[in-house]
Scaffold this motif. Structure first.
Motif, mmCIF file in Angstrom:
data_model
loop_
_atom_site.group_PDB
_atom_site.id
_atom_site.type_symbol
_atom_site.label_atom_id
_atom_site.label_comp_id
_atom_site.label_asym_id
_atom_site.label_seq_id
_atom_site.Cartn_x
_atom_site.Cartn_y
_atom_site.Cartn_z
ATOM 1 N N ARG A 41 -3.219 -7.052 -35.575
ATOM 2 C CA ARG A 41 -2.008 -7.543 -34.909
ATOM 3 C C ARG A 41 -2.081 -7.232 -33.420
ATOM 4 O O ARG A 41 -2.505 -6.150 -33.027
ATOM 5 C CB ARG A 41 -0.764 -6.849 -35.475
ATOM 6 C CG ARG A 41 -0.538 -7.105 -36.956
ATOM 7 C CD ARG A 41 0.420 -6.089 -37.557
ATOM 8 N NE ARG A 41 -0.061 -4.710 -37.521
ATOM 9 C CZ ARG A 41 -0.942 -4.190 -38.380
ATOM 10 N NH1 ARG A 41 -1.467 -4.916 -39.331
ATOM 11 N NH2 ARG A 41 -1.296 -2.925 -38.279
ATOM 12 N N VAL A 67 -6.228 -11.745 -40.711
ATOM 13 C CA VAL A 67 -6.669 -10.911 -41.826
ATOM 14 C C VAL A 67 -8.110 -11.274 -42.152
ATOM 15 O O VAL A 67 -8.442 -12.457 -42.288
ATOM 16 C CB VAL A 67 -5.788 -11.112 -43.079
ATOM 17 C CG1 VAL A 67 -6.347 -10.319 -44.267
ATOM 18 C CG2 VAL A 67 -4.349 -10.708 -42.811
ATOM 19 N N ARG A 96 -1.925 -12.537 -35.214
ATOM 20 C CA ARG A 96 -2.186 -11.822 -36.472
ATOM 21 C C ARG A 96 -3.324 -12.495 -37.227
ATOM 22 O O ARG A 96 -3.322 -13.712 -37.382
ATOM 23 C CB ARG A 96 -0.944 -11.819 -37.345
ATOM 24 C CG ARG A 96 -1.126 -11.091 -38.661
ATOM 25 C CD ARG A 96 0.116 -11.249 -39.563
ATOM 26 N NE ARG A 96 -0.209 -10.895 -40.915
ATOM 27 C CZ ARG A 96 -0.739 -11.713 -41.818
ATOM 28 N NH1 ARG A 96 -1.004 -12.963 -41.521
ATOM 29 N NH2 ARG A 96 -1.010 -11.289 -43.029
ATOM 30 N N ARG A 134 -8.845 -5.640 -47.255
ATOM 31 C CA ARG A 134 -8.307 -6.568 -46.260
ATOM 32 C C ARG A 134 -8.035 -5.795 -44.981
ATOM 33 O O ARG A 134 -7.414 -4.743 -45.020
ATOM 34 C CB ARG A 134 -7.018 -7.206 -46.769
ATOM 35 C CG ARG A 134 -7.226 -8.129 -47.943
ATOM 36 C CD ARG A 134 -5.930 -8.540 -48.632
ATOM 37 N NE ARG A 134 -4.868 -8.985 -47.756
ATOM 38 C CZ ARG A 134 -4.662 -10.232 -47.370
ATOM 39 N NH1 ARG A 134 -5.454 -11.184 -47.778
ATOM 40 N NH2 ARG A 134 -3.651 -10.538 -46.576
ATOM 41 N N GLU A 156 -6.070 -6.169 -41.607
ATOM 42 C CA GLU A 156 -5.048 -6.954 -40.921
ATOM 43 C C GLU A 156 -4.935 -6.480 -39.488
ATOM 44 O O GLU A 156 -4.679 -5.307 -39.226
ATOM 45 C CB GLU A 156 -3.701 -6.816 -41.606
ATOM 46 C CG GLU A 156 -2.614 -7.631 -40.915
ATOM 47 C CD GLU A 156 -1.274 -7.585 -41.615
ATOM 48 O OE1 GLU A 156 -0.277 -7.983 -40.977
ATOM 49 O OE2 GLU A 156 -1.204 -7.156 -42.777
#
Length: 148
Positions: free
Chosen positions: A112, A45, A43, A108, A110
């Motif tokens: 994953r 960001v 993960r 932002r 993000e």
């Protein structure tokens, strides 16, 4: 990333060096004005605030800027899961634009990891304003390979 020790490091360790400032920022992030803000295995960001310099002719942030920050989030999420001696490259990026993004809106991205195997990795990312507004999403397929 220009780091002579990177071949001996895991992808997470490489990304930690980038986040800590131990290695210089990646040129594309400098050019487009976003930076790695958070990191854990699988993960990441990225944070940025687009300016008027990335506007398209219709008066909003160009989809290329949005795709670039989402591609970075997807790819670096995969990067954070690599073992020493592994590398990756993007094979495919699919981006969906949910609403127009304008200048001076902090966002932002993000990313994953969805699944990672010996030869392929799959990741996803979303781009949101600090208020939670969803601007875009992306999915990516990456080729995992030996580092050169």
């Amino acid at each position: 990333m220009s780091d002579p020790d990177r071949a001996a490091l895991s992808g997470l360790e490489q990304m930690q060096r980038l986040l800590s400032g131990a290695v210089p920022p990646v040129p594309i992030a400098l050019t487009l004005g976003f930076q790695l803000a958070e990191l854990e295995a699988g993960r990441v960001v990225f944070a940025g605030t687009p300016g008027l310099d990335v506007y398209n002719p219709i008066g909003s942030v160009h989809g290329g800027w949005i795709a670039a920050i989402l591609d970075s989030a997807c790819g670096c999420a995969v990067h954070s899961r690599l073992r020493p001696g592994q590398a990756y490259t993007s094979l495919e990026l699919k981006t969906a634009f949910h609403r127009a993004l304008t200048a001076d809106v902090p966002v932002r991205a993000e990313g994953r990891v969805v699944q990672i195997g010996g030869r392929a990795a799959f990741s996803e990312a979303d781009l949101r304003g600090l208020d939670g507004t969803l601007y875009a999403t992306a999915t990516s397929t990456c080729l995992v390979m030996p580092a050169i």
